[in-house]
Design an enzyme around this catalytic site. Structure first.
Site, mmCIF file in Angstrom:
data_model
loop_
_atom_site.group_PDB
_atom_site.id
_atom_site.type_symbol
_atom_site.label_atom_id
_atom_site.label_comp_id
_atom_site.label_asym_id
_atom_site.label_seq_id
_atom_site.Cartn_x
_atom_site.Cartn_y
_atom_site.Cartn_z
ATOM 1 N N GLY A 59 -11.820 13.069 5.924
ATOM 2 C CA GLY A 59 -13.033 12.326 5.683
ATOM 3 C C GLY A 59 -14.293 12.670 7.018
ATOM 4 O O GLY A 59 -15.316 12.613 6.816
ATOM 5 N N GLU A 114 -13.255 10.200 14.278
ATOM 6 C CA GLU A 114 -12.823 9.661 13.189
ATOM 7 C C GLU A 114 -14.200 9.206 12.182
ATOM 8 O O GLU A 114 -15.243 9.074 12.686
ATOM 9 C CB GLU A 114 -12.212 8.238 13.507
ATOM 10 C CG GLU A 114 -10.738 8.346 13.612
ATOM 11 C CD GLU A 114 -9.898 8.240 11.930
ATOM 12 O OE1 GLU A 114 -10.895 8.589 11.216
ATOM 13 O OE2 GLU A 114 -8.873 7.948 11.953
ATOM 14 N N ASP A 115 -13.901 9.379 10.938
ATOM 15 C CA ASP A 115 -15.199 8.926 10.039
ATOM 16 C C ASP A 115 -15.004 7.340 9.986
ATOM 17 O O ASP A 115 -16.097 6.780 9.858
ATOM 18 C CB ASP A 115 -14.833 9.350 8.721
ATOM 19 C CG ASP A 115 -13.426 9.380 8.143
ATOM 20 O OD1 ASP A 115 -12.321 9.042 8.991
ATOM 21 O OD2 ASP A 115 -13.151 9.496 6.840
ATOM 22 N N ASP A 118 -10.313 1.396 9.494
ATOM 23 C CA ASP A 118 -10.306 0.273 8.487
ATOM 24 C C ASP A 118 -9.144 -0.570 9.333
ATOM 25 O O ASP A 118 -9.697 -1.640 10.016
ATOM 26 C CB ASP A 118 -9.719 0.952 7.363
ATOM 27 C CG ASP A 118 -9.777 -0.133 6.148
ATOM 28 O OD1 ASP A 118 -10.102 -1.284 6.141
ATOM 29 O OD2 ASP A 118 -9.123 0.232 5.071
ATOM 30 N N LYS A 146 -14.780 -1.145 10.386
ATOM 31 C CA LYS A 146 -14.742 -2.225 9.426
ATOM 32 C C LYS A 146 -14.163 -3.498 10.511
ATOM 33 O O LYS A 146 -13.177 -3.843 10.543
ATOM 34 C CB LYS A 146 -13.704 -1.994 8.098
ATOM 35 C CG LYS A 146 -14.283 -1.161 7.306
ATOM 36 C CD LYS A 146 -13.441 -1.211 6.079
ATOM 37 C CE LYS A 146 -13.976 -0.408 4.953
ATOM 38 N NZ LYS A 146 -12.880 -0.047 3.838
ATOM 39 N N PHE A 167 -15.516 -0.644 0.458
ATOM 40 C CA PHE A 167 -15.200 0.396 0.029
ATOM 41 C C PHE A 167 -16.296 1.453 0.218
ATOM 42 O O PHE A 167 -17.027 1.336 -0.820
ATOM 43 C CB PHE A 167 -14.276 0.768 -0.967
ATOM 44 C CG PHE A 167 -13.597 2.064 -0.837
ATOM 45 C CD1 PHE A 167 -12.501 2.321 -0.339
ATOM 46 C CD2 PHE A 167 -14.094 2.966 -1.647
ATOM 47 C CE1 PHE A 167 -11.573 3.422 -0.017
ATOM 48 C CE2 PHE A 167 -13.481 4.359 -1.748
ATOM 49 C CZ PHE A 167 -12.330 4.322 -0.705
ATOM 50 N N VAL A 168 -16.523 2.202 0.986
ATOM 51 C CA VAL A 168 -17.584 3.180 1.285
ATOM 52 C C VAL A 168 -17.323 4.880 0.689
ATOM 53 O O VAL A 168 -16.151 5.058 1.110
ATOM 54 C CB VAL A 168 -18.180 3.050 2.484
ATOM 55 C CG1 VAL A 168 -18.942 1.750 2.766
ATOM 56 C CG2 VAL A 168 -17.218 3.538 3.554
ATOM 57 N N ASP A 174 -14.460 9.874 0.655
ATOM 58 C CA ASP A 174 -14.398 10.158 -0.670
ATOM 59 C C ASP A 174 -14.045 9.053 -1.843
ATOM 60 O O ASP A 174 -13.282 7.985 -1.127
ATOM 61 C CB ASP A 174 -12.886 11.291 -1.307
ATOM 62 C CG ASP A 174 -11.616 10.461 -0.847
ATOM 63 O OD1 ASP A 174 -11.485 9.902 0.261
ATOM 64 O OD2 ASP A 174 -10.895 10.522 -1.613
ATOM 65 N N ARG A 180 -17.541 13.349 -1.665
ATOM 66 C CA ARG A 180 -17.773 13.521 -0.260
ATOM 67 C C ARG A 180 -19.031 14.204 0.183
ATOM 68 O O ARG A 180 -19.177 14.290 1.106
ATOM 69 C CB ARG A 180 -16.554 14.488 -0.264
ATOM 70 C CG ARG A 180 -15.157 14.011 0.035
ATOM 71 C CD ARG A 180 -14.070 14.893 0.670
ATOM 72 N NE ARG A 180 -12.699 14.406 0.436
ATOM 73 C CZ ARG A 180 -11.888 13.699 1.219
ATOM 74 N NH1 ARG A 180 -12.522 12.956 2.191
ATOM 75 N NH2 ARG A 180 -10.840 13.443 0.672
HETATM 76 P P1 5GP Z 1 -6.843 2.864 8.708
HETATM 77 O O1 5GP Z 1 -6.537 1.992 7.758
HETATM 78 O O2 5GP Z 1 -5.615 3.632 9.107
HETATM 79 O O3 5GP Z 1 -7.603 2.335 9.817
HETATM 80 O O4 5GP Z 1 -7.688 3.955 7.660
HETATM 81 C C1 5GP Z 1 -6.822 4.760 6.944
HETATM 82 C C2 5GP Z 1 -7.713 5.852 6.436
HETATM 83 O O5 5GP Z 1 -8.368 5.118 4.962
HETATM 84 C C3 5GP Z 1 -9.376 6.021 7.005
HETATM 85 O O6 5GP Z 1 -9.287 7.222 7.783
HETATM 86 C C4 5GP Z 1 -10.018 6.572 5.633
HETATM 87 O O7 5GP Z 1 -9.527 7.799 5.316
HETATM 88 C C5 5GP Z 1 -9.362 5.549 4.417
HETATM 89 N N1 5GP Z 1 -10.431 4.387 4.256
HETATM 90 C C6 5GP Z 1 -10.435 3.156 4.711
HETATM 91 N N2 5GP Z 1 -11.484 2.637 4.435
HETATM 92 C C7 5GP Z 1 -12.192 3.754 3.657
HETATM 93 C C8 5GP Z 1 -13.387 3.453 2.792
HETATM 94 O O8 5GP Z 1 -14.093 2.454 2.949
HETATM 95 N N3 5GP Z 1 -13.706 4.389 1.992
HETATM 96 C C9 5GP Z 1 -13.131 5.703 2.201
HETATM 97 N N4 5GP Z 1 -13.414 6.577 1.433
HETATM 98 N N5 5GP Z 1 -12.015 5.768 2.892
HETATM 99 C C10 5GP Z 1 -11.396 4.827 3.459
#
Ligand code: 5GP
Length: 191
Positions: A59, A114-115, A118, A146, A167-168, A174, A180
């Protein structure tokens, strides 16, 4: 800058979310402005140093590409790839290393790019992985956080946008590996 992106996008039929409508969430101009701001802060912080920026695949590739083009310091880059298990639009419990960094980061200043943060599970995993290699310093930079979901016992050093739990998609992020390439960020309509 290219023309403004549309207000709405329909998810392509090749995705299991095909036909669902995404609405414009953060337009490209606002993203680019924020990326430039973040690059200026990093350039200031790392002046006369040569940090290694580590992008978290997949991402972050677009954010990373835009961010480094705005830096005016010496830097190096590397990438790491993590899989988090869960459904397509929510992450759960476990993360796994799919591709490790290739660079030796011992004694280096590391910037994790990081993108989106979450649940925070991925950045916690990354922090542990980095600490094993004894870098001189590690900071975390994320375009999106988030704030309603993230559960962290340490601070993310630089956050582009604090966003609600939606969810973005787009700007590297993606849905089912699709979309993407969108230059703006889009979100599924809230029910
Ligand atoms: P974490 O829950 O470990 O912080 O995030 C895990 C991964 O979930 C992120 O790096 C990303 O790839 C994916 N992710 C979390 N929220 C979103 C979202 O809103 N959109 C997208 N496309 N991916 C997300």
């Amino acid at each position: 800058m290219a023309d403004a992106d549309p207000q709405e996008i329909t998810v392509p039929a090749s995705s299991r979310y095909g036909g669902q409508v995404l609405e414009l969430f953060i337009p490209q101009a606002k993203i680019q402005g924020k990326v430039a701001e973040m690059a200026a802060v990093l350039s200031e912080q790392y002046r006369e140093r040569c940090p290694i920026l580590i992008g978290v695949l997949n991402g972050s590739f677009m954010f990373m590409a835009d961010l480094v083009r705005q830096l005016d310091i010496d830097f190096e880059i590397d990438f790491i790839k993590i899989a988090s298990y869960g459904s397509e639009t929510s992450s759960t419990g476990t993360v796994r290393l799919l591709k490790d960094i290739s660079a030796d980061i011992t004694g280096r200043d590391v910037v994790i790019v990081e993108d989106i943060v979450d649940t925070g599970l991925t950045v916690k995993f990354l922090r542990n992985r980095m600490e094993e290699a004894a870098p001189a310093s590690v900071i975390f930079v994320t375009l999106l956080l988030k704030y309603e979901v993230a559960n962290l016992d340490f601070t993310i050093d630089y956050v582009g946008f604090n966003i609600p739990n939606r969810f973005v998609v787009g700007y590297g992020l993606d849905v089912d590996q699709k979309l993407r390439g969108l230059r703006s960020l889009y979100a599924f309509r809230e029910n």
